[in-house]
Design a protein around this motif. Structure first.
Motif: not given
Length: 80
Positions: A14, A16, A46, A49-50, A52-53, A64, A66
């Protein structure tokens, strides 16, 4: 050594950073790309990622991604 009980390790990374434009995945400054981490499954990646997003939701240019690193390690596609 792996056993049949071990789940397949499908490495995901991951990353970003801030994008130049909203319509293309081109980073504003590649030296500022954030490495969030490497994860042994898509599900774990995931989650990271979620998080950080959601933490950067106020910045529309922050994105960000994957990366499916297991596909780069095994380009023939033998990994599941």
């Amino acid at each position: 050594m792996t056993t049949n009980a071990d789940p397949a390790q499908l490495l995901h990374i991951v990353i970003g950073g801030e994008l130049r434009h909203l319509d293309a995945p081109v980073f504003r400054d590649v030296t500022q790309i954030e490495f969030v981490g490497a994860f042994p499954s898509y599900e774990e990646a995931r989650k990271a990622w979620k998080a950080k997003a959601q933490a950067t939701v106020d910045n529309a240019h922050m994105r960000y991604f994957i990366l499916h690193a297991h596909r780069l390690i095994d380009p023939r596609g033998d990994a599941a």
